[in-house]
Design an enzyme around this catalytic site. Structure first.
Site, PDB file in Angstrom:
ATOM      1  N   LYS A 154       0.947  -1.285  -0.192  1.00 61.81           N
ATOM      2  CA  LYS A 154       0.194   0.097  -0.034  1.00 61.81           C
ATOM      3  C   LYS A 154       0.875   1.224   0.021  1.00 61.81           C
ATOM      4  O   LYS A 154       2.175   1.009   0.296  1.00 61.81           O
ATOM      5  CB  LYS A 154      -0.927   0.101   1.266  1.00 61.81           C
ATOM      6  CG  LYS A 154      -0.076   0.069   2.595  1.00 61.81           C
ATOM      7  CD  LYS A 154      -1.171  -0.056   3.667  1.00 61.81           C
ATOM      8  CE  LYS A 154      -0.684   0.264   4.769  1.00 61.81           C
ATOM      9  NZ  LYS A 154      -1.369   0.281   5.967  1.00 61.81           N
TER      10      LYS A 154
ATOM     11  N   ARG B 118      -9.822   0.268  15.353  1.00 64.70           N
ATOM     12  CA  ARG B 118      -9.904   0.998  14.385  1.00 64.70           C
ATOM     13  C   ARG B 118     -10.899   0.406  13.581  1.00 64.70           C
ATOM     14  O   ARG B 118     -12.158   0.537  13.819  1.00 64.70           O
ATOM     15  CB  ARG B 118      -8.584   1.099  13.494  1.00 64.70           C
ATOM     16  CG  ARG B 118      -8.430   1.942  12.449  1.00 64.70           C
ATOM     17  CD  ARG B 118      -7.047   2.146  11.998  1.00 64.70           C
ATOM     18  NE  ARG B 118      -6.550   0.786  11.649  1.00 64.70           N
ATOM     19  CZ  ARG B 118      -5.217   0.718  11.108  1.00 64.70           C
ATOM     20  NH1 ARG B 118      -4.184   1.538  11.077  1.00 64.70           N
ATOM     21  NH2 ARG B 118      -4.650  -0.369  10.806  1.00 64.70           N
TER      22      ARG B 118
ATOM     23  N   HIS C 201      -5.072  -6.744  13.529  1.00 62.76           N
ATOM     24  CA  HIS C 201      -3.696  -6.031  13.565  1.00 62.76           C
ATOM     25  C   HIS C 201      -3.413  -5.547  14.901  1.00 62.76           C
ATOM     26  O   HIS C 201      -4.211  -5.016  15.654  1.00 62.76           O
ATOM     27  CB  HIS C 201      -4.228  -4.573  12.667  1.00 62.76           C
ATOM     28  CG  HIS C 201      -2.959  -3.972  12.185  1.00 62.76           C
ATOM     29  ND1 HIS C 201      -2.139  -4.483  11.571  1.00 62.76           N
ATOM     30  CD2 HIS C 201      -2.582  -2.799  12.425  1.00 62.76           C
ATOM     31  CE1 HIS C 201      -0.953  -3.624  11.239  1.00 62.76           C
ATOM     32  NE2 HIS C 201      -1.290  -2.702  12.004  1.00 62.76           N
TER      33      HIS C 201
ATOM     34  N   ARG D 267       2.302 -10.627   7.447  1.00 65.13           N
ATOM     35  CA  ARG D 267       1.996  -9.544   6.633  1.00 65.13           C
ATOM     36  C   ARG D 267       3.032  -8.226   6.964  1.00 65.13           C
ATOM     37  O   ARG D 267       2.740  -7.288   7.378  1.00 65.13           O
ATOM     38  CB  ARG D 267       0.533  -8.802   7.029  1.00 65.13           C
ATOM     39  CG  ARG D 267      -0.676  -9.735   6.829  1.00 65.13           C
ATOM     40  CD  ARG D 267      -1.742  -8.683   6.885  1.00 65.13           C
ATOM     41  NE  ARG D 267      -2.048  -7.980   8.075  1.00 65.13           N
ATOM     42  CZ  ARG D 267      -2.429  -8.315   9.345  1.00 65.13           C
ATOM     43  NH1 ARG D 267      -2.982  -9.480   9.622  1.00 65.13           N
ATOM     44  NH2 ARG D 267      -2.353  -7.536  10.545  1.00 65.13           N
TER      45      ARG D 267
ATOM     46  N   TYR E 250      12.650  31.593   6.034  1.00 58.89           N
ATOM     47  CA  TYR E 250      11.428  31.913   6.692  1.00 58.89           C
ATOM     48  C   TYR E 250      11.332  31.903   8.129  1.00 58.89           C
ATOM     49  O   TYR E 250      11.965  31.067   8.776  1.00 58.89           O
ATOM     50  CB  TYR E 250      10.122  31.079   6.378  1.00 58.89           C
ATOM     51  CG  TYR E 250       9.647  31.062   4.912  1.00 58.89           C
ATOM     52  CD1 TYR E 250       9.291  32.266   4.106  1.00 58.89           C
ATOM     53  CD2 TYR E 250       9.806  30.136   4.072  1.00 58.89           C
ATOM     54  CE1 TYR E 250       8.912  32.274   3.001  1.00 58.89           C
ATOM     55  CE2 TYR E 250       9.531  29.951   2.651  1.00 58.89           C
ATOM     56  CZ  TYR E 250       9.022  31.233   1.990  1.00 58.89           C
ATOM     57  OH  TYR E 250       8.738  31.332   0.778  1.00 58.89           O
TER      58      TYR E 250
ATOM     59  N   CYS F  27      11.873  24.923   3.418  1.00 56.73           N
ATOM     60  CA  CYS F  27      11.114  25.602   2.393  1.00 56.73           C
ATOM     61  C   CYS F  27      10.380  24.637   1.412  1.00 56.73           C
ATOM     62  O   CYS F  27      10.610  23.310   1.541  1.00 56.73           O
ATOM     63  CB  CYS F  27      11.648  26.535   1.546  1.00 56.73           C
ATOM     64  SG  CYS F  27      12.953  27.923   2.309  1.00 56.73           S
TER      65      CYS F  27
ATOM     66  N   ASP G 250      10.463  23.995  -1.564  1.00 56.52           N
ATOM     67  CA  ASP G 250      11.324  23.420  -2.763  1.00 56.52           C
ATOM     68  C   ASP G 250      12.815  23.341  -2.502  1.00 56.52           C
ATOM     69  O   ASP G 250      13.523  22.776  -3.005  1.00 56.52           O
ATOM     70  CB  ASP G 250      11.093  24.041  -4.114  1.00 56.52           C
ATOM     71  CG  ASP G 250       9.565  24.202  -4.430  1.00 56.52           C
ATOM     72  OD1 ASP G 250       8.932  23.329  -4.477  1.00 56.52           O
ATOM     73  OD2 ASP G 250       9.273  25.413  -4.474  1.00 56.52           O
TER      74      ASP G 250
END
Length: 374
Positions: free
Chosen positions: A39, A137, A171, A231, A271, A318, A320
């Site tokens: 996943k 869950r 789980h 798993r 920043y 930042c 990028d």
């Protein structure tokens, strides 16, 4: 990878994934199946590539989170069994059946919906029953006063027309964490899981072909819980065994130095002015930021492998790019590679700096970061 992509990239070692699969498989009891969790794009490693490798190696099952992930694999030529761990809207039951995908069922109401859709088609849907033994869950409630009701709900679900109850699973919440309390909790979950399976068989005559509960933590720490299938997720990608299985990390995240500048003492960087130089500083700008998957929370808290040593990251990260102090690394120049995590720089250093876990860092490496397979 072409020259235009040499900004930031993730190197994936297929040899290490293969090694980890074989090492985990060798630790399992005879006859125990192997389900590879792929996943979230195989935890950032590339679901289709990893799934093809596991199919080639002889794994028994794959697990994904949702129907879109399963269809990507089917459309990519993966033919082995696939289990969807999350919810699929019942109107897609026909797609599940047509594509040979196994669906998790977490309560009686959902079983009824899948059954009704399968009956309309005159077809059968293969399912795995999920029990909530303490993760709180998804799954049939079965702890404490819910036990008898949970047993009956599972029996009723398995008897519905159009459903083939192949497997049952749960789980674990803390199988990967140390301490007596976590061990007791995991053992309690396991006992409840086995008690539910036993009661469903005794009261309903239903026996599951595949019982599975061992996630990565249990594979490494509770080998007696392997049952019919395991798993492994994070284990497959080289983390979480504490050295017990000799696993190898499979991803190396690399960026490059795009610019180098010299700043005088008292210069604010990035920043928020959260870092101010205390000396004349040779500062490098790296071509990676939080849009690539580098967590902003790690700003001013980590160092990366550069040249012959490490360069501390400076200032807020930042979108990028980010900055590193190269004053002590004169051998690092524009175009030099810098390793964010990999053989030289443990992913745990970065996850600790960001107050998170390796899972999140691997999954966070964004789609704009090219994967290069070796």
């Amino acid at each position: 990878m072409n020259d235009l992509q040499k900004r930031t990239w993730a190197e994936i070692s297929l040899d290490n994934i293969r090694h980890n699969y074989r090492a985990i498989r060798a630790s399992l009891p005879a006859g125990c199946r192997f389900l590879g969790v792929v996943k979230a794009d195989a935890y950032g490693h590339g679901a289709l590539t990893v799934s093809r490798l596991l199919q080639e190696e002889g794994a028994d099952y794959l697990a994904v989170s949702c129907l879109d992930e399963a269809l990507e694999l089917r459309q990519g030529g993966v033919t082995m069994p696939i289990l969807i761990l999350g919810h699929t809207p019942p109107e897609y039951t026909g797609t599940l059946i047509a594509m040979g995908i196994t669906q998790t069922v977490t309560c009686l109401a959902k079983a009824v919906e899948y059954s009704a859709e399968a009956a309309k088609l005159g077809r059968d849907l293969k399912i795995h029953i999920k029990l909530d033994t303490g993760m709180s869950r998804l799954g049939f409630l079965c702890a404490g006063g819910y036990f008898d009701e949970g047993v009956q709900n599972v029996i009723d679900s398995c008897r519905l027309p159009g459903l083939i109850p192949e497997g049952v699973y749960t789980h674990f919440a803390v199988s990967d964490e140390p301490g007596a309390d976590c061990r007791d909790y995991t053992l309690g979950q396991f006992r409840l899981f086995m008690d539910m399976i036993r009661a469903v068989k005794e009261r309903g005559g239903i026996e599951f072909a595949i019982r599975h509960c061992a996630n990565s933590g249990a594979v490494a720490n509770y080998p007696e819980m392997a049952l019919d299938m395991v798993r492994p997720g994070l284990l497959l990608y080289g983390y979480g065994d504490g050295g017990k299985l000799g696993l190898r990390p499979c991803m190396r995240l690399v960026t490059t130095v795009s610019t180098i500048k010299f700043y005088e003492p008292g210069t604010a960087v990035s920043y928020g002015r959260r870092f101010v130089t205390q000396r004349r500083t040779r500062m490098g700008v790296l071509a990676i930021g939080y849009a690539d998957g580098l967590p902003r929370a790690a700003g001013n808290q980590c160092s990366f492998a550069a040249g012959d040593g490490f360069a501390p990251q400076r200032g807020s990260i930042c979108m990028d790019m980010c900055m590193v102090d190269l004053t002590e690394r004169p051998e690092v120049d524009v175009g030099s590679q810098v390793e964010l995590f990999g053989p030289k720089c443990s992913i745990y250093q970065l996850s600790d700096a960001a107050c998170t876990i390796p899972y999140e860092l691997l999954c966070a490496v964004s789609k704009r970061v090219p994967r290069v397979y070796f």
